[in-house]
Scaffold this active site. Structure first.
Site, PDB file in Angstrom:
ATOM      1  CG  ASP A   1      -1.198  -1.742  -1.512  1.00  0.00           C
ATOM      2  OD1 ASP A   1      -1.229  -0.884  -1.836  1.00  0.00           O
ATOM      3  OD2 ASP A   1      -0.685  -3.209  -1.787  1.00  0.00           O
TER       4      ASP A   1
ATOM      5  CG  ASN B   1       2.828   3.474   4.216  1.00  0.00           C
ATOM      6  OD1 ASN B   1       1.536   3.140   4.291  1.00  0.00           O
ATOM      7  ND2 ASN B   1       3.380   3.098   3.067  1.00  0.00           N
TER       8      ASN B   1
END
Ligand code: IPE
Ligand code: IPE
Ligand code: MG
Length: 246
Positions: free
Chosen positions: A25, A73
């Site tokens: 991330d 996502n």
């Protein structure tokens, strides 16, 4: 010897985690801090996958699982999603060749359904090329969600019950785990999350029940070999109890 190698030399070779999973991330914030586009952040992130795979090979980590694109996502802009898949396709091609040369098998953890046909094709080529390798497994989560995985396993079991192949009493934890995406890798020893977020974001909900967790503030594109080795060092200080008494 550089600092990374010095840290690696100090590690206990008997206590290298067999399975490391990473929530990669922070690509967007990494780019933002440098006045770059989010896509450039994803490019830098993709390049770093090679660095960390090599670090795993140096230590003898047998399985590396990487969270690349979650079932959530899809909530991002079409522009970001399209460019992400384009980039992943490009890197998959390069990366599969490199993995193959070093005897690494690529595995996919996630749903093909919903992915662009081109991406499915790019993934499949990588899987086919590296199919017979046995040095190490790199599992990539494209379109992966932990809840989706568990529901899929439940449905597959329910279907077997409906067909009369299985009775509900026969459903055990082991049997359930056999119905996950990658049944051979259903325990994670060390879970790393970069970018300082203390959350799981729907990653490997079943497999992390007794994982050791390391969170680092470093954004994924900057997560170096040195930092990776430090995470292993941290892992080696942990006393894994598994609910028992040491
Ligand atoms: C991780 O980086 C990559 C993907 C989720 C595809 P992000 O894109 O989430 O970066 P941040 O969290 O916005 O910094
Ligand atoms: C998790 O990161 C997913 C991947 C790294 C592929 P996100 O950036 O999507 O997670 P949240 O939204 O911050 O929880
Ligand atoms: Mg993020």
């Amino acid at each position: 010897m550089d600092t990374a190698q010095q840290i690696a030399a100090l590690l206990d070779k008997e206590k290298i985690p067999g399975h490391v999973a990473i929530i990669m991330d922070g690509n967007g914030r990494w780019a933002e801090g440098r006045g770059k586009s989010r896509l450039e952040g994803h490019e830098a992130g993709a390049r770093n996958v090679k660095v960390i795979t090599e670090a795993c090979q140096e230590l003898g980590v047998r399985v590396l699982t990487l969270y690349a694109f979650s079932t959530e996502n899809w909530r991002r802009s079409k522009q970001e999603i399209d460019s992400l898949f384009q980039l992943m396709g490009r890197y998959l091609k390069q990366y599969s060749g490199q993995l193959h040369k070093t005897n690494v098998r690529l595995l996919h953890m996630g749903e093909n359904d919903g992915l662009p046909a081109k991406t499915v094709n790019d993934i499949q080529k990588g899987l086919d090329l590296t199919r017979n390798n046995y040095g190490m497994d790199v599992c990539v989560g494209f379109n992966y969600g932990g809840r989706r995985e568990i529901v899929r396993a439940a449905r597959r079991l329910a279907e077997k019950v409906r067909q009369g192949e299985l009775s509900p009493e026969e459903i055990t934890e082991d049997l359930f785990a056999e119905h996950l995406y990658l049944p051979m890798h259903n325990e994670v020893d060390l879970l790393i999350r970069t970018s300082g977020e203390y959350r799981i974001s729907n990653f490997m909900l079943w497999q992390i029940s007794y994982s050791e967790i390391v969170v680092t503030p470093t954004f994924w594109p900057d997560f170096s070999k040195e930092e990776f080795f430090k995470a292993i060092q941290e892992y080696q200080t942990r006393l894994r109890r598994f609910g028992g008494r040491p």
